[in-house]
Design an enzyme around this catalytic site. Structure first.
Site: not given
Ligand code: G3H
Ligand code: ZN
Length: 288
Positions: A80, A138, A185-186, A214-215, A238-239
């Site tokens: 990633d 991206e 992201h985040g 993503h994000g 992820n977050t």
């Molecule tokens: O590549 C990782 C992600 O895009 C995670 O995004 O932390 O907002 O869930 P996120």
């Molecule tokens: Zn990402």
């Protein structure tokens, strides 16, 4: 078992999305695997450059292979947000199933140049070894870091222009594109903007390739379902998993101050992460 390319195609046809979840440790991997296996849906494990350095590149490949082999289960590994040709190459050489060259901060020309290099390398690998590696890139900028932010960072949220996405896809030969369509992201305390589904549909139409969102953390359920309807085939989270781990672990340590067995201390963190992943997977796969 189908290849990852086959599962992505299937997701496109069924109008569902494959969940992509990042890990930093074995606990995360167990949690994601448990959730996916109970729902019987394919899943992608992601490691960023930082996560990969912590888990170990070859170790990550060996772990995912072991899980895949154990139950003949469709679990795949993605490099990633790798930010150079060199780190993408290392991931491909180590045996990753997919890679993302993240040139979002580069100029269009520079992004095209390095993405092309990654695609050519992956195509050469399939000729030599027969291993099919998906290459994603991206375009547009959605910020960095799976962490908690008060507000949207300066400069993030530069939406992808459909005509640029088309040109970029044709020039690079990528398998999948991560456009900027509203997410950041985040986790944003002040809230995330809604996904621009019209833009997702336009980009999907002109590129004709699978799109990756993503994000994902903190987005509304309808944003996910609308994005999938409009053409998103993979969604990154992820977050939310990091927060679940952190909160459950802190609680576990505080409520059992005399416990020293890591597998006992960490079990609530695994359970908490599994719950987050299961809820997202149900939504992405159109389950109740
Ligand atoms: O590549 C990782 C992600 O895009 C995670 O995004 O932390 O907002 O869930 P996120
Ligand atoms: Zn990402």
């Amino acid at each position: 078992m189908k290849t990852l390319r086959g599962y992505v195609k299937e997701a496109e046809e069924k109008s569902v999305a494959i969940g992509h979840f990042n890990i930093s440790n074995m606990e995360g991997l167990h949690a994601i695997y448990n959730a996916a296996k109970k729902l019987n849906v394919p899943v992608i494990i992601g490691v960023s450059e930082g996560e990969e350095a912590f888990v170990g590149r070859e170790e990550a490949v060996a772990l995912i292979c072991a899980f895949r082999k154990k139950d003949d289960y469709p679990i795949f590994l993605n490099a990633d947000h790798h930010t150079s040709f060199e780190t993408v190459k290392k991931a491909i050489d180590a045996g990753f199933d997919a890679v993302i060259f993240d040139g979002a901060k580069l100029s269009f020309e520079e992004n095209v140049k390095i993405t092309k290099q990654c695609v050519e390398y992956a195509r050469n690998v399939i000729k030599v070894t027969g291993k099919d590696i998906l290459v994603e890139a991206e375009l547009g900028y959605i910020g960095t870091g799976s962490d908690i932010k008060d507000t949207i960072p300066e400069g993030a949220g530069v939406l992808t222009k459909p005509e640029e996405a088309k040109k970029f896809t044709e020039m690079t030969g990528i398998d999948m594109l991560a456009p900027s369509v509203g997410s950041i992201h985040g986790l944003i305390k002040s809230g995330k903007p809604h996904i621009n589904t019209k833009l997702v549909a336009e980009i999907k139409k002109v590129t004709g390739i699978p799109l990756v969102l993503h994000g994902g953390s903190g987005l509304h359920d309808e944003d996910f379902t609308n994005a999938i309807k409009a053409g998103v085939s993979i969604i990154h989270i992820n977050t939310e998993i990091r927060i679940a781990y952190d909160e459950a672990l802190k609680k576990s340590l505080a409520s059992n101050p005399n416990e020293v067995a890591p597998y006992k201390i960490l079990q609530p963190a695994v359970d908490a992460m599994e719950k987050v992943v299961a809820n997202r997977l149900k939504l992405f796969n159109g389950m109740k």
